[in-house]
Design a protein around this motif. Structure first.
Motif, PDB file in Angstrom:
ATOM      1  N   TRP A 463     -53.744 -43.560  27.635  1.00 48.43           N
ATOM      2  CA  TRP A 463     -54.941 -43.408  28.479  1.00 48.43           C
ATOM      3  C   TRP A 463     -55.299 -41.929  28.611  1.00 48.43           C
ATOM      4  CZ3 TRP A 463     -58.250 -46.953  28.909  1.00 48.43           C
ATOM      5  CH2 TRP A 463     -57.889 -48.304  29.021  1.00 48.43           C
ATOM      6  N   SER A 464     -54.299 -41.071  28.633  1.00 49.07           N
ATOM      7  CA  SER A 464     -54.577 -39.625  28.688  1.00 49.07           C
ATOM      8  C   SER A 464     -55.273 -39.164  27.410  1.00 49.07           C
ATOM      9  CB  SER A 464     -53.277 -38.844  28.894  1.00 49.07           C
ATOM     10  OG  SER A 464     -52.669 -39.185  30.122  1.00 49.07           O
ATOM     11  N   VAL A 465     -54.791 -39.659  26.275  1.00 52.14           N
ATOM     12  CA  VAL A 465     -55.424 -39.317  24.998  1.00 52.14           C
ATOM     13  C   VAL A 465     -56.858 -39.842  24.955  1.00 52.14           C
ATOM     14  CG1 VAL A 465     -55.344 -39.707  22.499  1.00 52.14           C
ATOM     15  CG2 VAL A 465     -53.245 -39.185  23.752  1.00 52.14           C
ATOM     16  N   TRP A 466     -57.044 -41.065  25.459  1.00 51.59           N
ATOM     17  CA  TRP A 466     -58.397 -41.655  25.525  1.00 51.59           C
ATOM     18  C   TRP A 466     -59.313 -40.783  26.397  1.00 51.59           C
ATOM     19  CZ3 TRP A 466     -62.166 -44.805  24.033  1.00 51.59           C
ATOM     20  CH2 TRP A 466     -63.105 -45.278  24.939  1.00 51.59           C
ATOM     21  N   ALA A 467     -58.793 -40.320  27.516  1.00 58.54           N
ATOM     22  CA  ALA A 467     -59.592 -39.482  28.404  1.00 58.54           C
ATOM     23  C   ALA A 467     -59.933 -38.151  27.732  1.00 58.54           C
ATOM     24  CB  ALA A 467     -58.842 -39.247  29.720  1.00 58.54           C
ATOM     25  N   ILE A 468     -58.935 -37.528  27.074  1.00 54.79           N
ATOM     26  CA  ILE A 468     -59.180 -36.256  26.382  1.00 54.79           C
ATOM     27  C   ILE A 468     -60.200 -36.442  25.261  1.00 54.79           C
ATOM     28  CG2 ILE A 468     -58.135 -34.502  24.902  1.00 54.79           C
ATOM     29  CD1 ILE A 468     -57.486 -34.164  27.859  1.00 54.79           C
ATOM     30  N   ARG A 469     -60.085 -37.541  24.551  1.00 51.67           N
ATOM     31  CA  ARG A 469     -61.045 -37.840  23.476  1.00 51.67           C
ATOM     32  C   ARG A 469     -62.466 -37.874  24.022  1.00 51.67           C
ATOM     33  NH1 ARG A 469     -65.222 -41.579  22.519  1.00 51.67           N
ATOM     34  NH2 ARG A 469     -65.454 -41.910  20.276  1.00 51.67           N
ATOM     35  N   ASN A 470     -62.674 -38.586  25.148  1.00 50.33           N
ATOM     36  CA  ASN A 470     -64.013 -38.698  25.725  1.00 50.33           C
ATOM     37  C   ASN A 470     -64.488 -37.374  26.327  1.00 50.33           C
ATOM     38  OD1 ASN A 470     -64.130 -41.344  24.979  1.00 50.33           O
ATOM     39  ND2 ASN A 470     -63.652 -42.171  27.011  1.00 50.33           N
ATOM     40  N   LEU A 471     -63.559 -36.627  26.914  1.00 54.09           N
ATOM     41  CA  LEU A 471     -63.919 -35.337  27.511  1.00 54.09           C
ATOM     42  C   LEU A 471     -64.385 -34.334  26.455  1.00 54.09           C
ATOM     43  CD1 LEU A 471     -61.015 -35.005  30.102  1.00 54.09           C
ATOM     44  CD2 LEU A 471     -63.450 -34.947  30.663  1.00 54.09           C
ATOM     45  N   CYS A 472     -63.782 -34.387  25.272  1.00 49.41           N
ATOM     46  CA  CYS A 472     -64.078 -33.390  24.237  1.00 49.41           C
ATOM     47  C   CYS A 472     -65.180 -33.819  23.278  1.00 49.41           C
ATOM     48  CB  CYS A 472     -62.815 -33.079  23.437  1.00 49.41           C
ATOM     49  SG  CYS A 472     -61.556 -32.237  24.421  1.00 49.41           S
ATOM     50  N   HIS A 473     -65.520 -35.098  23.285  1.00 56.44           N
ATOM     51  CA  HIS A 473     -66.515 -35.592  22.335  1.00 56.44           C
ATOM     52  C   HIS A 473     -67.882 -34.951  22.598  1.00 56.44           C
ATOM     53  CE1 HIS A 473     -68.307 -38.290  19.460  1.00 56.44           C
ATOM     54  NE2 HIS A 473     -69.186 -38.720  20.354  1.00 56.44           N
ATOM     55  N   ASN A 474     -68.346 -34.159  21.636  1.00 56.95           N
ATOM     56  CA  ASN A 474     -69.652 -33.475  21.724  1.00 56.95           C
ATOM     57  C   ASN A 474     -69.772 -32.586  22.967  1.00 56.95           C
ATOM     58  OD1 ASN A 474     -70.600 -34.613  19.324  1.00 56.95           O
ATOM     59  ND2 ASN A 474     -71.404 -36.426  20.385  1.00 56.95           N
ATOM     60  N   HIS A 475     -68.657 -32.032  23.422  1.00 56.04           N
ATOM     61  CA  HIS A 475     -68.706 -31.134  24.581  1.00 56.04           C
ATOM     62  C   HIS A 475     -67.930 -29.861  24.237  1.00 56.04           C
ATOM     63  CE1 HIS A 475     -68.281 -29.558  28.667  1.00 56.04           C
ATOM     64  NE2 HIS A 475     -69.260 -30.396  29.019  1.00 56.04           N
ATOM     65  N   LYS A 476     -68.646 -28.818  23.898  1.00 57.91           N
ATOM     66  CA  LYS A 476     -68.017 -27.585  23.417  1.00 57.91           C
ATOM     67  C   LYS A 476     -67.155 -26.908  24.473  1.00 57.91           C
ATOM     68  CE  LYS A 476     -71.425 -26.578  19.832  1.00 57.91           C
ATOM     69  NZ  LYS A 476     -72.420 -25.606  19.310  1.00 57.91           N
ATOM     70  N   GLY A 477     -67.549 -27.021  25.743  1.00 58.47           N
ATOM     71  CA  GLY A 477     -66.777 -26.400  26.814  1.00 58.47           C
ATOM     72  C   GLY A 477     -65.367 -26.941  26.893  1.00 58.47           C
ATOM     73  N   ASN A 478     -65.229 -28.262  26.811  1.00 61.61           N
ATOM     74  CA  ASN A 478     -63.899 -28.878  26.865  1.00 61.61           C
ATOM     75  C   ASN A 478     -63.140 -28.674  25.565  1.00 61.61           C
ATOM     76  OD1 ASN A 478     -64.364 -29.724  29.470  1.00 61.61           O
ATOM     77  ND2 ASN A 478     -65.078 -31.766  28.863  1.00 61.61           N
ATOM     78  N   GLN A 479     -63.876 -28.661  24.460  1.00 62.77           N
ATOM     79  CA  GLN A 479     -63.222 -28.381  23.175  1.00 62.77           C
ATOM     80  C   GLN A 479     -62.624 -26.974  23.171  1.00 62.77           C
ATOM     81  OE1 GLN A 479     -66.247 -28.994  20.210  1.00 62.77           O
ATOM     82  NE2 GLN A 479     -66.349 -31.225  20.563  1.00 62.77           N
TER      83      GLN A 479
END
Length: 516
Positions: A463-479
């Motif tokens: 679930w943490s990986v799923w959350a990180i995936r969604n947080l970083c998807h098309n979001h340069k700040g989180n990437q």
């Protein structure tokens, strides 16, 4: 021959009815009452047959009601054992005659006020043991009223009008559980598809509290009626009214459990939702009718309010984290209620329609992050990414921990709330939530990798990986946050060491597992 016998029994009732006079001596009354009870008992058996109930004439029912009226008007008869038995058999026969027969129901409705008044007086007597004549009279009388209003609006109006002031409260206060369940049956029938009555019931604190308490009787098969009654209140959009009226958090816990049971049917939320929008919508459409937007709003509001109180109890929560026990009852109930709310909301976030509402609800995501940060601060995850206790030490005790799987559900919500929602991704970034989620890419005894708990939430790491995936998807700040992180070290694993293995980082930066 059977019909002739029944006719003879009705005739006998008519003869006995004429003899029930107040100036008869005791021995004579006993004989009359015993004869009546014997004849009526035979008719009770016949009255289980639907054809018999239709064939009984209005005059015969009137004769029975006259006997009942004479019995209850003379207190010396009712208080007498033979009189009590006669009243009970009267009510049993009237109850059966009203089952599924609209004509007999209409006859009974004319006597509702009389029956309710009599039952109210019986309950004024000192409480008697379960199964006694008085208890049976009250229970059977309520069953009689219930049968009179099945599929009968006139009966529902009459009974609710006579009973609503104090009668239902009195039943719930002095009667034993099975009789209270019959009372719930009557209430359920009277409020069916009637929002005004539902709201009126929700404003009665004692009555509503008692109904919710009865829903928790898992060992009682008749507790179906309280649950059906609560479901009818839900169906009429009364959840918010109920939550405002209930003062006890334990009752609110029962309420969330009922909702979860309704929601769980056919719902598999053990894996992340599909990233395909159309597939996710199709998977979620079956649940839109089970929970309304107003229901969701009510539980979100409860969660946000409860979160504010948790910070005031941080010392007690720290003690629970250390000892896995809670000695303060009020804090224990708050934790239980919080777990139920989080579990419900995490399930709701797995459904497309509800997730859209959760994504845009003011301060909801902030509260989820704040709650996760609070519990991460209790176990050390907030600052180090490492938990104070290991899987090896407490794996057997994890399921019984008061906070079991709580953070797993919170991280699941964060992942779902940030699914294709740039505003929420930015909010998590601003509140340093990316680092918080990353710190949970590990396993602990409270959020284990393999769960045996009944709610069946999967791995906290996934679930943490799923959350990180969604947080970083098309979001340069989180990437950028992830790109700026450096490899620190490999955490030791006692399980691997016992197996003769060691983990190290090679010159190429890749993780290697080798034999010692």
């Amino acid at each position: 021959t059977g019909l002739e016998n029944m006719a003879a029994e009705w005739s006998q009732l008519q003869v006995i009815e004429s003899k029930l006079v107040s100036n008869a001596d005791s021995s004579e009354l006993d004989r009359y009452l015993e004869e009546f009870t014997l004849a009526a008992t035979s008719l009770v058996k016949h009255s289980l047959d639907a054809q018999f109930r239709v064939k009984v004439s209005e005059n015969e029912i009137s004769c029975l009601l006259t006997v009942f009226d004479k019995l209850i008007r003379q207190s010396n008869l009712v208080s007498h054992k033979c009189g009590g038995d006669a009243v009970l058999i009267c009510l049993k026969l009237l109850r059966n005659l009203c089952a599924g027969c609209s004509r007999n129901q209409k006859i009974m409705i004319r006597h509702v006020e009389q029956i309710v008044g009599f039952l109210g007086n019986k309950m004024e007597l000192s409480p008697d043991p379960d199964g006694s004549t008085n208890s049976q009279i009250v229970k059977t009388g309520l069953q009689c009223l219930g049968n009179s209003c099945v599929d009968n609006k006139e009966g529902q109006d009459a009974i609710f009008g006579v009973c609503k002031e104090a009668f239902f409260d009195k039943v719930m206060q002095v009667c034993e559980r099975s009789t209270c369940n019959v009372c719930c049956m009557i209430l359920h029938l009277c409020i069916l598809q009637n929002k005004e009555r539902c709201i009126e019931l929700c404003e009665r604190e004692f009555l509503l509290t008692r109904v919710v308490e009865l829903c928790n009787a898992q060992d009682d098969t008749s507790s179906e009626w309280p649950i059906l009654l609560v479901h009818e209140l839900f169906q009429n959009g009364c959840l918010l009214h109920i939550l405002k009226t209930l003062q006890n958090l334990q009752d609110k816990v029962i309420l969330v459990d009922i909702f979860l049971e309704k929601m769980n049917v056919g719902l598999d939320d053990s894996t992340p939702p599909s990233t395909d929008k159309e597939v996710w919508q199709k998977q979620s459409c079956d649940w839109k009718g089970r929970v309304t937007d107003d229901d969701l709003t009510a539980f979100i509001t409860e969660f946000i309010t409860l979160n504010r109180h948790l910070h005031d109890n941080k010392v007690a929560l720290e003690e629970v984290m250390k000892t896995r026990e809670c000695t303060t009852e009020s804090v224990k109930i708050k934790i239980e209620y919080l777990k139920k709310l989080i579990l419900f909301l995490s399930k709701a976030s797995s459904l497309y329609h509800f997730n859209l509402k959760l994504q845009t609800f003011e301060n909801f995501l902030e509260t989820v992050l704040d709650t996760l940060a609070l519990f991460a601060s209790l176990d050390g995850t907030l600052t180090s990414g490492q938990h104070r206790s290991t899987l090896r030490d407490h794996s057997a005790e994890g399921e019984g921990h008061p906070f079991y799987s709580l953070k797993c559900c919170l991280i699941k919500m964060i992942g779902n709330l940030c699914h294709e929602n740039d505003s929420n991704k930015t909010t998590v970034n601003r509140l340093e939530g990316v680092q918080l989620v990353l710190n949970h890419c590990a396993i602990d005894h409270i959020n284990p990798c393999i769960l045996a708990w009944r709610i069946g939430n999967p791995y906290i790491t996934q679930w943490s990986v799923w959350a990180i995936r969604n947080l970083c998807h098309n979001h340069k700040g989180n990437q950028k946050i992830l790109a700026s992180m450096e490899r620190a070290k490999i955490l030791s694993s006692e399980a691997l060491e016992e197996a003769g293995l060691q983990v190290q980082v090679g010159e190429d930066g890749k993780i290697q597992v080798k034999q010692k």
